[in-house]
Design a protein around this motif. Sequence first.
Motif: not given
Length: 326
Positions: A2-7, A16-17, A76-77, A41-42
């Motif tokens: 799953s896409l976990k929140s990263i801070n 995607g940012h 790195n993308k 880059r995510r």
Amino acid sequence: MSLKSINILDTEIKPGHSYKLNFNIAKLYTSTTIEVPVIIRRAKKAGPVVLLTGGLHGDEINGIEVVRQMIAKGYNKPLTGTIICMPVLNIFGFLNMKREFPDGRDLNRSFPGYKSGSLAGRFAYQFVHEILPHVEIIMDFHTGGAQRFNAPQMRVDPNFEKSLELAKVFKAPFLIHSGKLKGTLRNTCMELGKAYLLYEGGKSFESDKEIVKVGVQGAKRVLHHLGMLEDSFETSPEVPDSIVVKQTKWLRASYSGLFHPKVPYGKYVDKGEYIATITDPYGSFRHKVKSNQTGYIINVNQSPMVYQGDAIFHITSQDVKKRTKK
């Protein structure tokens, strides 16, 4: 996955940012803020979080160039996961063209750091607590110190399976078994259970195209193996496996004088083979240096002058097969 929140550094890293953050804990004497860029880059798809670092020692240009090229060429993308790049970790040393931090300490002997310690210790502490918690895999790019030129090599603890597997994928010419060393970033990463790859090549104060190329190609192999790069970025499958080195031995100068190496790094030499000369400046003394064992030369001292006892060659000290293509 799953896409976990990263801070990271008080910034939400959205899928995607891309982000360019500033890891900053100190200023110059003039109160000028020093920026340590963190380039992130995510992808929109879940995957590993990989950190690429260079310049842990401020005078090691090759490592900085490897990470720079990874960014400049778009490697790195990621297709999946997140790639974090910190091309110049020790920006203070880089600005002064010195290995150490301004406090005279080696950053790579200051981990995991102290919240209220020296400048290097504080930087290490913040890095460990602000960056590393979000990372699963670290690729750290270095060079040989001083005038010692390292053959391109990967150093890894053979008992840490996660790192060993990826080191084999990297395919540096030499894969050297190397244990833990207190105070290093590698030791801290291993204690946190994170896969860590240490690439070394070339020497300080020098940018070497071939050394950098090996580093970039190796990093691409690892990222492709992890499913993070497009197939078009895949490197040649014809690169042979690394020569695995379990033991090494230094050859030291028997005399002081002018040093003239006769063999390049990476060469396979026999015990007793003539590999260098040491002379005086006056033309009256000339000593032939012979290899003290059979093996590959993985480091050459390129200083024009040496003292008695100085390390001049680093040679593999156990029988190894010559590198061949699959």
